[in-house]
Design a protein around this motif. Structure first.
Motif, PDB file in Angstrom:
ATOM      1  N   SER A  42       0.834  -1.221   0.000  1.00 54.52           N
ATOM      2  CA  SER A  42       0.000   0.000   0.000  1.00 54.52           C
ATOM      3  C   SER A  42       0.859   1.257   0.000  1.00 54.52           C
ATOM      4  O   SER A  42       0.350   2.354  -0.192  1.00 54.52           O
ATOM      5  CB  SER A  42      -0.861   0.005   1.270  1.00 54.52           C
ATOM      6  OG  SER A  42       0.002   0.057   2.407  1.00 54.52           O
ATOM      7  N   LYS A  51       2.251   2.273   2.791  1.00 55.11           N
ATOM      8  CA  LYS A  51       2.166   2.883   4.136  1.00 55.11           C
ATOM      9  C   LYS A  51       3.505   2.876   4.878  1.00 55.11           C
ATOM     10  O   LYS A  51       3.849   3.835   5.558  1.00 55.11           O
ATOM     11  CB  LYS A  51       1.106   2.162   4.974  1.00 55.11           C
ATOM     12  CG  LYS A  51      -0.315   2.468   4.531  1.00 55.11           C
ATOM     13  CD  LYS A  51      -1.319   1.716   5.390  1.00 55.11           C
ATOM     14  CE  LYS A  51      -2.747   1.974   4.908  1.00 55.11           C
ATOM     15  NZ  LYS A  51      -3.723   1.157   5.631  1.00 55.11           N
ATOM     16  N   MET A  52       4.256   1.757   4.745  1.00 53.02           N
ATOM     17  CA  MET A  52       5.524   1.682   5.483  1.00 53.02           C
ATOM     18  C   MET A  52       6.509   2.727   4.947  1.00 53.02           C
ATOM     19  O   MET A  52       7.127   3.467   5.722  1.00 53.02           O
ATOM     20  CB  MET A  52       6.108   0.257   5.348  1.00 53.02           C
ATOM     21  CG  MET A  52       7.301  -0.021   6.239  1.00 53.02           C
ATOM     22  SD  MET A  52       6.898   0.011   7.999  1.00 53.02           S
ATOM     23  CE  MET A  52       7.896   1.350   8.569  1.00 53.02           C
ATOM     24  N   LYS A  96      15.086   1.181   1.304  1.00 55.47           N
ATOM     25  CA  LYS A  96      14.347   0.548   0.202  1.00 55.47           C
ATOM     26  C   LYS A  96      13.153  -0.227   0.740  1.00 55.47           C
ATOM     27  O   LYS A  96      13.179  -1.434   0.906  1.00 55.47           O
ATOM     28  CB  LYS A  96      15.288  -0.396  -0.562  1.00 55.47           C
ATOM     29  CG  LYS A  96      16.357   0.265  -1.375  1.00 55.47           C
ATOM     30  CD  LYS A  96      15.948   0.753  -2.766  1.00 55.47           C
ATOM     31  CE  LYS A  96      15.418  -0.194  -3.764  1.00 55.47           C
ATOM     32  NZ  LYS A  96      14.156  -0.702  -3.867  1.00 55.47           N
ATOM     33  N   ALA A 132      10.194  -0.252  -0.794  1.00 51.88           N
ATOM     34  CA  ALA A 132       9.278  -0.619  -1.881  1.00 51.88           C
ATOM     35  C   ALA A 132       9.246  -2.126  -2.086  1.00 51.88           C
ATOM     36  O   ALA A 132      10.249  -2.814  -1.882  1.00 51.88           O
ATOM     37  CB  ALA A 132       9.722   0.065  -3.172  1.00 51.88           C
ATOM     38  N   VAL A 177       9.321  -4.266  -4.801  1.00 51.28           N
ATOM     39  CA  VAL A 177       9.637  -4.225  -6.238  1.00 51.28           C
ATOM     40  C   VAL A 177       9.355  -5.609  -6.840  1.00 51.28           C
ATOM     41  O   VAL A 177       9.775  -6.622  -6.276  1.00 51.28           O
ATOM     42  CB  VAL A 177      11.137  -3.876  -6.437  1.00 51.28           C
ATOM     43  CG1 VAL A 177      11.460  -3.704  -7.913  1.00 51.28           C
ATOM     44  CG2 VAL A 177      11.513  -2.623  -5.652  1.00 51.28           C
ATOM     45  N   THR A 234      13.627  -8.534 -13.113  1.00 50.93           N
ATOM     46  CA  THR A 234      13.742  -7.064 -13.120  1.00 50.93           C
ATOM     47  C   THR A 234      15.129  -6.710 -12.576  1.00 50.93           C
ATOM     48  O   THR A 234      15.782  -7.569 -11.955  1.00 50.93           O
ATOM     49  CB  THR A 234      12.678  -6.432 -12.192  1.00 50.93           C
ATOM     50  OG1 THR A 234      12.819  -7.040 -10.917  1.00 50.93           O
ATOM     51  CG2 THR A 234      11.278  -6.617 -12.724  1.00 50.93           C
ATOM     52  N   ASP A 238      17.734  -5.774  -9.943  1.00 55.92           N
ATOM     53  CA  ASP A 238      17.715  -5.788  -8.470  1.00 55.92           C
ATOM     54  C   ASP A 238      18.350  -4.471  -7.993  1.00 55.92           C
ATOM     55  O   ASP A 238      19.577  -4.339  -7.924  1.00 55.92           O
ATOM     56  CB  ASP A 238      18.479  -7.011  -7.948  1.00 55.92           C
ATOM     57  CG  ASP A 238      18.300  -7.170  -6.443  1.00 55.92           C
ATOM     58  OD1 ASP A 238      18.149  -6.131  -5.757  1.00 55.92           O
ATOM     59  OD2 ASP A 238      18.291  -8.306  -5.958  1.00 55.92           O
ATOM     60  N   LYS A 266      23.192  -8.491  -0.258  1.00 57.26           N
ATOM     61  CA  LYS A 266      22.981  -7.199  -0.940  1.00 57.26           C
ATOM     62  C   LYS A 266      23.849  -6.087  -0.347  1.00 57.26           C
ATOM     63  O   LYS A 266      23.651  -4.922  -0.636  1.00 57.26           O
ATOM     64  CB  LYS A 266      21.494  -6.838  -0.896  1.00 57.26           C
ATOM     65  CG  LYS A 266      20.635  -7.949  -1.509  1.00 57.26           C
ATOM     66  CD  LYS A 266      19.294  -7.507  -1.975  1.00 57.26           C
ATOM     67  CE  LYS A 266      18.495  -8.704  -2.482  1.00 57.26           C
ATOM     68  NZ  LYS A 266      17.409  -8.345  -3.358  1.00 57.26           N
ATOM     69  N   ASN A 309       3.099  -2.622  12.008  1.00 60.51           N
ATOM     70  CA  ASN A 309       4.082  -3.600  11.557  1.00 60.51           C
ATOM     71  C   ASN A 309       4.814  -4.165  12.771  1.00 60.51           C
ATOM     72  O   ASN A 309       4.775  -3.580  13.872  1.00 60.51           O
ATOM     73  CB  ASN A 309       5.073  -2.959  10.572  1.00 60.51           C
ATOM     74  CG  ASN A 309       5.565  -3.953   9.534  1.00 60.51           C
ATOM     75  OD1 ASN A 309       5.277  -5.147   9.622  1.00 60.51           O
ATOM     76  ND2 ASN A 309       6.286  -3.466   8.543  1.00 60.51           N
TER      77      ASN A 309
HETATM   78  O1  PMT Z   1       3.554  -0.900   1.592  1.00 59.58           O
HETATM   79  P1  PMT Z   1       2.920  -1.526   2.817  1.00 59.58           P
HETATM   80  O2  PMT Z   1       1.534  -2.052   2.535  1.00 59.58           O
HETATM   81  O3  PMT Z   1       2.997  -0.629   4.015  1.00 59.58           O
HETATM   82  O4  PMT Z   1       3.762  -2.834   3.172  1.00 59.58           O
HETATM   83  C1  PMT Z   1       5.075  -2.704   3.638  1.00 59.58           C
HETATM   84  C2  PMT Z   1       6.001  -3.751   2.986  1.00 59.58           C
HETATM   85  C3  PMT Z   1       5.600  -5.146   3.444  1.00 59.58           C
HETATM   86  C4  PMT Z   1       5.927  -3.668   1.454  1.00 59.58           C
HETATM   87  C5  PMT Z   1       7.464  -3.377   3.437  1.00 59.58           C
HETATM   88  O5  PMT Z   1       7.516  -3.400   4.841  1.00 59.58           O
HETATM   89  C6  PMT Z   1       8.473  -4.335   2.848  1.00 59.58           C
HETATM   90  O6  PMT Z   1       8.741  -5.418   3.346  1.00 59.58           O
HETATM   91  N1  PMT Z   1       9.086  -3.935   1.710  1.00 59.58           N
HETATM   92  C7  PMT Z   1      10.000  -4.776   0.908  1.00 59.58           C
HETATM   93  C8  PMT Z   1       9.189  -5.715   0.076  1.00 59.58           C
HETATM   94  C9  PMT Z   1      10.080  -6.588  -0.827  1.00 59.58           C
HETATM   95  O7  PMT Z   1      10.106  -6.388  -1.998  1.00 59.58           O
HETATM   96  O8  PMT Z   1      10.804  -7.448  -0.171  1.00 59.58           O
HETATM   97  P2  PMT Z   1      11.840  -8.493  -0.884  1.00 59.58           P
HETATM   98  O9  PMT Z   1      12.265  -9.369   0.224  1.00 59.58           O
HETATM   99  O10 PMT Z   1      11.192  -9.107  -2.076  1.00 59.58           O
HETATM  100  O11 PMT Z   1      13.004  -7.565  -1.395  1.00 59.58           O
HETATM  101  C10 PMT Z   1      14.171  -7.332  -0.623  1.00 59.58           C
HETATM  102  C11 PMT Z   1      14.680  -5.931  -0.835  1.00 59.58           C
HETATM  103  O12 PMT Z   1      15.131  -5.786  -2.164  1.00 59.58           O
HETATM  104  C12 PMT Z   1      13.672  -4.815  -0.611  1.00 59.58           C
HETATM  105  O13 PMT Z   1      14.313  -3.742   0.035  1.00 59.58           O
HETATM  106  C13 PMT Z   1      13.254  -4.420  -2.022  1.00 59.58           C
HETATM  107  O14 PMT Z   1      12.912  -3.028  -2.097  1.00 59.58           O
HETATM  108  C14 PMT Z   1      14.532  -4.698  -2.798  1.00 59.58           C
HETATM  109  N2  PMT Z   1      14.333  -5.089  -4.207  1.00 59.58           N
HETATM  110  C15 PMT Z   1      13.651  -6.207  -4.534  1.00 59.58           C
HETATM  111  C16 PMT Z   1      13.538  -6.580  -5.862  1.00 59.58           C
HETATM  112  C17 PMT Z   1      14.115  -5.773  -6.852  1.00 59.58           C
HETATM  113  N3  PMT Z   1      14.003  -6.080  -8.128  1.00 59.58           N
HETATM  114  N4  PMT Z   1      14.795  -4.666  -6.503  1.00 59.58           N
HETATM  115  C18 PMT Z   1      14.909  -4.305  -5.205  1.00 59.58           C
HETATM  116  O15 PMT Z   1      15.533  -3.292  -4.895  1.00 59.58           O
END
Ligand code: PMT
Length: 399
Positions: free
Chosen positions: A206, A208-209, A266, A268, A270, A297, A299, A334, A356
């Motif tokens: 969403s 929100k975080m 970060k 988001a 993604v 995509t 990283d 990372k 959270n």
């Molecule tokens: O937005 P909300 O509804 O408030 O929810 C919050 C949340 C759950 C989205 C947030 O707290 C959160 O966990 N964000 C990271 C979500 C995510 O993509 O997690 P991941 O474990 O898949 O990725 C790990 C990290 O790599 C993250 O920092 C992500 O931004 C980054 N990433 C991932 C994939 C990509 N292609 N590029 C990236 O930079």
């Protein structure tokens, strides 16, 4: 520190005398301000005796017509305890019909609110919505305790212990504007990866975080650049928002805005895969089944890990299992300084929720658990720990 202590009209008003005493004992200068109802429970003289200053009570019995402005400018933090349901509603809606609520509107520093009321009033949707407004404004809410209440009921609503309220005030006063002069780059929300002109792959984020992080950093004095995927949230006040849609666009904007940033977060979600070649026309239903061949995509976090230089890099990990191990694994793979791990999927927190519950994996090897709390509060705790971590890293390798 110069602190305004606002006292609302509830049976717990007598406990704020103890708060005033403890704050004085800690060396703070305290200006007590009472509502008319508060004076039914305790005398202004009590606070005047404890603080050594005239207690302010009446908008029309003051020395100057702009006294609320000068009091707002002279003080650095405002604490309101007890905050009744009525007072919370007036703060949330910006009603300014007495000295305390007028002062509140003129005050620009951090605000701590300690509610106290009957359990049903506390649970009422109106009170909870008003509290949410105050939380989103960045105010610290000191949750009431549960127990026997003056009305004879047992449940949540009893003013938190004065010691706990003073501790929250101290924590807030330490935060102050500790990100002054910093540029913080934050990503938030989901990305959308198109499959054709009308369809896309996305996720439940969403925003929100990430937006809570942006609000917290801005409130602490940082210049904040927020790179946001598509969300339904209002842009936080004082934050530069750059809207993007896909992972590739997010990468481009992150790299474009990286230079001035000392801290990168970060948050988001993604998308990990996308369709490299998106059809120009809507795909027709021509077969009973269809399969998609997707490519990874970019990283962004991993790329930042390679390019981070002196920056503090904070990644997130959204996991459905093995939270601690995965947070640690992402920290190392990372090259982050901190990874904020949260459970998603079946969990009540994480995606979409206002709250959270996270673990912080730090490059020092520490693992800290932050219990369930509003995302805005979690955001502040993340920056608290990030600043401590930076000091530790400086000390360790002269960064
Ligand atoms: O937005 P909300 O509804 O408030 O929810 C919050 C949340 C759950 C989205 C947030 O707290 C959160 O966990 N964000 C990271 C979500 C995510 O993509 O997690 P991941 O474990 O898949 O990725 C790990 C990290 O790599 C993250 O920092 C992500 O931004 C980054 N990433 C991932 C994939 C990509 N292609 N590029 C990236 O930079």
């Amino acid at each position: 520190m110069k602190i305004i202590l606002g006292v609302g009209g509830g049976i717990a008003a007598y406990k704020s005398a103890e708060i005033a005493r403890l704050l004085m004992q800690e060396g703070h200068a305290v200006q007590a301000v009472m509502t008319r109802a508060a004076q039914e429970f305790i005398s202004p003289l009590t606070f005047a005796a404890l603080t050594g200053r005239k207690t302010l009570t009446d908008l029309f019995a003051i020395e100057s017509a702009i006294e609320h402005i000068s009091v707002a400018q002279e003080n650095e933090l405002m604490a309101i305890a007890p905050a009744t349901a009525d007072l919370i509603a007036r703060l949330a809606h910006g009603l300014a019909d007495d000295f305390l609520t007028t002062l509140y509107l003129a005050f620009t520093g951090p605000v701590v609110v300690a509610p106290s009321m009957n359990s049903n009033m506390w649970r009422h949707a109106a009170t909870q919505a008003n509290l949410e407004t105050l939380r989103r404004r960045g105010h610290r809410i000191v949750e009431p305790d549960s127990g026997y209440l003056a009305c004879g009921m047992t449940g949540p609503g009893r003013l938190a212990d004065p010691g706990a309220i003073v501790e929250a005030i101290e924590r807030e006063s330490r935060r102050g504007r500790d990100l002054d002069g910093e540029t913080v780059l934050i990503t938030a929300g989901p990305t959308q990866e198109p499959l054709d002109p009308v369809r896309y792959i996305s996720n439940r984020s969403s925003g929100k975080m990430g937006y809570a992080l942006a609000e917290a950093a801005a409130a602490r004095g940082a210049r904040v650049i927020l790179i946001s995927g598509p969300v339904h949230l209002a842009p936080p006040r004082g934050v530069e928002v750059i809207s993007v849609r896909t992972a590739a666009e997010m990468r481009e904007k992150v790299l474009e805005n990286l230079a001035p940033a000392g801290i990168v977060v970060k948050a988001a979600a993604v998308a990990d895969f996308h369709l490299s070649k998106v059809p120009e026309q809507k795909v027709k239903k021509t077969a009973a089944r269809m399969s998609l061949e997707l490519d990874p995509t970019p990283d962004i976090l991993a790329e930042l890990g390679r390019k981070k230089g002196d920056r503090l890099l904070i990644g997130f990990a959204a996991e459905t299992q093995n939270l601690h191990q995965e947070a640690r694994r992402k920290l190392e793979s990372k090259n982050c300084d901190m990874v904020v791990g949260n459970l998603v999927g079946g969990s009540e927190t994480g995606f979409e929720s206002d709250e959270n519950e996270v673990v912080l994996a730090l490059s020092t090897g520490e693992l800290l658990s932050l219990p369930r709390a509003p995302k805005r509060e979690i955001a502040d705790r993340i920056f608290d720990e990030a600043l401590k971590l930076r000091l530790a890293l400086h000390a360790a390798d002269g960064r």
